[in-house]
Design a protein around this motif. Structure first.
Motif, PDB file in Angstrom:
ATOM      1  N   GLY A   5       0.815  -1.208   0.000  1.00 62.63           N
ATOM      2  CA  GLY A   5       0.000   0.000   0.000  1.00 62.63           C
ATOM      3  C   GLY A   5       0.847   1.256   0.000  1.00 62.63           C
ATOM      4  O   GLY A   5       0.514   2.246  -0.668  1.00 62.63           O
ATOM      5  N   LYS A   6       1.969   1.213   0.749  1.00 66.05           N
ATOM      6  CA  LYS A   6       2.842   2.377   0.803  1.00 66.05           C
ATOM      7  C   LYS A   6       3.448   2.686  -0.559  1.00 66.05           C
ATOM      8  O   LYS A   6       3.576   3.855  -0.953  1.00 66.05           O
ATOM      9  N   MET A   7       3.851   1.648  -1.278  1.00 70.27           N
ATOM     10  CA  MET A   7       4.453   1.859  -2.594  1.00 70.27           C
ATOM     11  C   MET A   7       3.443   2.503  -3.547  1.00 70.27           C
ATOM     12  O   MET A   7       3.789   3.403  -4.322  1.00 70.27           O
ATOM     13  N   VAL A   8       2.195   2.042  -3.487  1.00 72.83           N
ATOM     14  CA  VAL A   8       1.152   2.631  -4.325  1.00 72.83           C
ATOM     15  C   VAL A   8       0.910   4.088  -3.919  1.00 72.83           C
ATOM     16  O   VAL A   8       0.844   4.994  -4.765  1.00 72.83           O
ATOM     17  N   ASP A   9       0.764   4.323  -2.608  1.00 77.71           N
ATOM     18  CA  ASP A   9       0.498   5.677  -2.117  1.00 77.71           C
ATOM     19  C   ASP A   9       1.629   6.632  -2.468  1.00 77.71           C
ATOM     20  O   ASP A   9       1.402   7.773  -2.882  1.00 77.71           O
ATOM     21  N   ILE A  10       2.848   6.162  -2.276  1.00 79.46           N
ATOM     22  CA  ILE A  10       4.011   7.011  -2.509  1.00 79.46           C
ATOM     23  C   ILE A  10       4.135   7.375  -3.991  1.00 79.46           C
ATOM     24  O   ILE A  10       4.371   8.531  -4.350  1.00 79.46           O
ATOM     25  N   THR A  11       3.962   6.374  -4.852  1.00 88.90           N
ATOM     26  CA  THR A  11       4.065   6.631  -6.288  1.00 88.90           C
ATOM     27  C   THR A  11       3.010   7.621  -6.750  1.00 88.90           C
ATOM     28  O   THR A  11       3.307   8.592  -7.463  1.00 88.90           O
ATOM     29  N   SER A  12       1.757   7.389  -6.330  1.00 89.62           N
ATOM     30  CA  SER A  12       0.684   8.299  -6.744  1.00 89.62           C
ATOM     31  C   SER A  12       0.863   9.680  -6.131  1.00 89.62           C
ATOM     32  O   SER A  12       0.580  10.700  -6.769  1.00 89.62           O
ATOM     33  N   ASN A  13       1.378   9.734  -4.896  1.00 86.27           N
ATOM     34  CA  ASN A  13       1.592  11.019  -4.236  1.00 86.27           C
ATOM     35  C   ASN A  13       2.655  11.839  -4.949  1.00 86.27           C
ATOM     36  O   ASN A  13       2.493  13.042  -5.175  1.00 86.27           O
ATOM     37  N   ILE A  14       3.758  11.179  -5.309  1.00 94.11           N
ATOM     38  CA  ILE A  14       4.825  11.878  -6.026  1.00 94.11           C
ATOM     39  C   ILE A  14       4.311  12.393  -7.372  1.00 94.11           C
ATOM     40  O   ILE A  14       4.546  13.551  -7.753  1.00 94.11           O
ATOM     41  N   LEU A  15       3.591  11.540  -8.090  1.00 93.97           N
ATOM     42  CA  LEU A  15       3.052  11.927  -9.400  1.00 93.97           C
ATOM     43  C   LEU A  15       2.095  13.102  -9.287  1.00 93.97           C
ATOM     44  O   LEU A  15       2.234  14.121  -9.990  1.00 93.97           O
ATOM     45  N   PHE A  16       1.117  12.995  -8.382  1.00 94.46           N
ATOM     46  CA  PHE A  16       0.103  14.039  -8.277  1.00 94.46           C
ATOM     47  C   PHE A  16       0.644  15.314  -7.632  1.00 94.46           C
ATOM     48  O   PHE A  16       0.177  16.412  -7.956  1.00 94.46           O
ATOM     49  N   THR A  17       1.612  15.187  -6.727  1.00 96.22           N
ATOM     50  CA  THR A  17       2.218  16.388  -6.145  1.00 96.22           C
ATOM     51  C   THR A  17       2.949  17.182  -7.214  1.00 96.22           C
ATOM     52  O   THR A  17       2.875  18.417  -7.262  1.00 96.22           O
ATOM     53  N   PHE A  18       3.658  16.482  -8.074  1.00 92.16           N
ATOM     54  CA  PHE A  18       4.358  17.132  -9.179  1.00 92.16           C
ATOM     55  C   PHE A  18       3.366  17.869 -10.079  1.00 92.16           C
ATOM     56  O   PHE A  18       3.599  19.016 -10.473  1.00 92.16           O
ATOM     57  N   VAL A  19       2.247  17.223 -10.372  1.00 88.64           N
ATOM     58  CA  VAL A  19       1.222  17.849 -11.216  1.00 88.64           C
ATOM     59  C   VAL A  19       0.598  19.047 -10.493  1.00 88.64           C
ATOM     60  O   VAL A  19       0.335  20.097 -11.102  1.00 88.64           O
ATOM     61  N   ARG A  20       0.364  18.918  -9.172  1.00 85.31           N
ATOM     62  CA  ARG A  20      -0.216  20.033  -8.412  1.00 85.31           C
ATOM     63  C   ARG A  20       0.701  21.246  -8.408  1.00 85.31           C
ATOM     64  O   ARG A  20       0.243  22.392  -8.487  1.00 85.31           O
ATOM     65  N   ILE A  21       1.995  20.999  -8.302  1.00 83.23           N
ATOM     66  CA  ILE A  21       2.955  22.109  -8.333  1.00 83.23           C
ATOM     67  C   ILE A  21       2.861  22.851  -9.663  1.00 83.23           C
ATOM     68  O   ILE A  21       2.821  24.088  -9.712  1.00 83.23           O
ATOM     69  N   ILE A  22       2.811  22.094 -10.759  1.00 85.69           N
ATOM     70  CA  ILE A  22       2.719  22.705 -12.090  1.00 85.69           C
ATOM     71  C   ILE A  22       1.437  23.533 -12.217  1.00 85.69           C
ATOM     72  O   ILE A  22       1.450  24.665 -12.718  1.00 85.69           O
ATOM     73  N   THR A  23       0.313  22.974 -11.740  1.00 95.77           N
ATOM     74  CA  THR A  23      -0.961  23.695 -11.873  1.00 95.77           C
ATOM     75  C   THR A  23      -0.999  24.945 -10.993  1.00 95.77           C
ATOM     76  O   THR A  23      -1.596  25.956 -11.383  1.00 95.77           O
ATOM     77  N   LEU A  24      -0.365  24.886  -9.806  1.00 97.39           N
ATOM     78  CA  LEU A  24      -0.310  26.070  -8.954  1.00 97.39           C
ATOM     79  C   LEU A  24       0.482  27.189  -9.626  1.00 97.39           C
ATOM     80  O   LEU A  24       0.080  28.356  -9.606  1.00 97.39           O
ATOM     81  N   VAL A  25       1.613  26.830 -10.220  1.00101.51           N
ATOM     82  CA  VAL A  25       2.464  27.818 -10.881  1.00101.51           C
ATOM     83  C   VAL A  25       1.766  28.400 -12.109  1.00101.51           C
ATOM     84  O   VAL A  25       1.822  29.610 -12.365  1.00101.51           O
TER      85      VAL A  25
END
Length: 514
Positions: A157-177
């Motif tokens: 579960g951690k591997m799934v959460d971590i992968t999706s978190n890294i992916l979506f956090t990166f996308v959130r940063i781009i959308t905020l900017v």
């Protein structure tokens, strides 16, 4: 127990992944404050804490069922596991619907906690609704995570959460900017939640196909589950009062800007706290399996060892957060966001107590002492709420945090008395543990004070990367030297050192094989 390869694997993967997520999270948080401002950050924090109230609807069903899974998993009793999961699924679907209904009702109380807000309430309600949908959706997928937890396979579960978190956090940063849009930020959070829970649900269906059998016998001791659930509910209430009401009280009495400013500090400290939890959380399932088959004396030895390991972590974390948090906030968020030194001090006290008394709570949970803990939770919740409301009117933000620290200290004392009275049945061992707790804490207090005084005398209030790295170096190296000097001859220290050497040895061995 602590040398178990599965526990190490769970903890190591959780720690590495969480550190990656934490680094991206800091960048995302900085972008959030920069592009959306403190008021939106305060609104986001208040909405999150209001929705945390809905976690009470879970009633503790998950904890009660996980507790009953330990033995069937050890015995590979698939029929019992399947029946528990069937009941879990049915209850969680009902809870999901209840949460959605209650969430809509709470929407009418939103303005109460929005003091001094300039953002339109229509926009705030829409943000609330998006987060409500995200919260509700969890109940239709996440219940299968409990099986991974009880089976000591949290790393999946951690591997799934971590992968999706890294992916979506990166996308959130781009959308905020690019767009400076809070609503788009929330929609991406919803997408991350749905994706990670969906993937884990599919994995569990394939890993444990027997839980999908159509003809599954109903679990026989449903009454016992609901008795435990009733008792655990008080713990859920206490957890909500402890974790979620601080921001609500501060917002109601001090305003959203104060919540937003405090959030910068708590984001840093919570990131570290969550990192520690990601390392230690996998151990709880192993504790549950351990106490099922071991004698009380073996369990006491394990408790002392585990407590010292947690202390080693708490020592470095508490010292580091007290000394470095102000520099980090000034460096990465800006000097205008700095608050008085009492803020990190009180946050550190809360985190230190939480880390070091963690083994007591884990023991009482896996032993199923829910009926006893409920009285502790009721009293602790009342202490936290009453002292926070009284002190905020006298001391401001600091008063709320003092109330939280007082309730944490109460939990520490009360759970130690419960465990040593009910399970170990020894006042002598209780006294021995508290001598250790006091000695451990005294070392941290003196050590953190000396390092902070030294840094201020040599460097002063300078917010640069070299200064921050210098503080980090001191806060890691000095505690390690002090602990080796003071506790190096103890059995607990030698045991912890053996674990560290074993982990490093495996890493070096794998490195040579590559």
């Amino acid at each position: 127990m602590l040398s178990n390869k599965i526990v190490m694997k769970n903890s190591l993967i959780s720690a590495i992944g969480h550190m990656c997520s934490m680094l991206l999270g800091f960048i995302a948080q900085r972008c959030f404050v920069h592009y959306l401002g403190l008021e939106i950050q305060g609104i986001n924090s208040v909405i999150s804490d209001m929705l945390n109230f809905l976690s009470l609807a879970e009633l503790g069903v998950g904890s009660a069922i996980v507790f009953r899974m330990y033995r069937p998993i050890v015995e590979n009793d698939q029929e019992t596991i399947a029946s528990l999961m069937q009941m879990y699924r049915f209850i969680y679907r009902i809870i999901g619907l209840v949460v959605f209904v209650i969430g809509n009702f709470l929407l009418f109380f939103l303005p109460v906690f929005m003091k001094d807000q300039t953002t339109g309430m229509g926009y705030v309600r829409l943000a609330y609704y998006v987060q409500l949908i995200s919260t509700t959706s969890t109940y239709f997928f996440s219940y299968k995570r409990s099986l991974l937890f009880a089976d000591q396979k949290q790393y999946i579960g951690k591997m799934v959460d971590i992968t999706s978190n890294i992916l979506f956090t990166f996308v959130r940063i781009i959308t905020l900017v690019m767009f400076h849009n809070y609503m788009l930020y929330l929609v991406l959070q919803l997408g991350q939640n749905l994706l990670s829970n969906g993937i884990i649900a599919v994995y569990c269906d394939r890993k444990y196909p027997y839980i999908r059998e159509k003809k599954i016998k109903k679990y026989e001791n449903v009454k016992g589950v609901f008795i435990d659930t009733k008792d655990i509910l008080f713990g859920k209430i206490a957890g909500y009062v402890y974790n979620a009401t601080d921001n609500l009280i501060i917002s109601a009495f001090e305003g959203l800007i104060s919540v937003g400013g405090l959030t910068n500090y708590k984001y840093v400290t919570n990131a570290v706290k969550n990192l520690i939890s990601s390392i230690t959380e996998p151990i709880m399932a192993s504790v549950g399996n351990y106490v099922q088959v071991k004698a009380e004396e073996d369990s006491y030895r394990m408790l002392k060892r585990y407590t010292f390991i947690r202390y080693m972590v708490a020592n470095i974390v508490a010292t580091g957060l007290y000394v470095c948090t102000g520099t980090f906030v000034g460096l990465f968020y800006g000097e205008q966001f700095l608050m008085s030194q009492e803020i990190p001090l009180l946050i550190v006290i809360e985190i230190y107590i939480g880390i070091i008394y963690g083994p007591l709570g884990e023991f009482t949970s896996v032993l199923g002492y829910f009926s006893y803990e409920k009285y502790i939770h009721i009293a602790g919740a009342a202490i936290n709420l009453v002292t926070s409301i009284l002190l905020v009117q006298v001391m401001g933000i600091q008063g709320v945090m003092v109330g939280t620290c007082i309730s944490q200290l109460f939990f520490w004392i009360a759970k130690s008395v419960l465990l040593f009275t009910k399970y170990f049945k020894s006042k002598e061992k209780l006294t021995q543990m508290w001598f250790k707790y006091i000695a451990y804490s005294f070392v941290v207090i003196v050590q953190a004070g000396v390092i902070e005084y030294f840094v201020q005398s040599v460097v002063g209030a300078v917010y640069t990367i070299p200064v921050f790295l210098f503080e980090v170096f001191l806060c890691v190296s000095v505690p390690m030297v002090v602990m080796a000097a003071l506790f190096g001859r103890t059995e607990e220290y030698r045991y912890a050192l053996g674990i560290v050497k074993g982990i490093l040895g495996k890493i070096v061995k794998k490195g040579k094989q590559m």
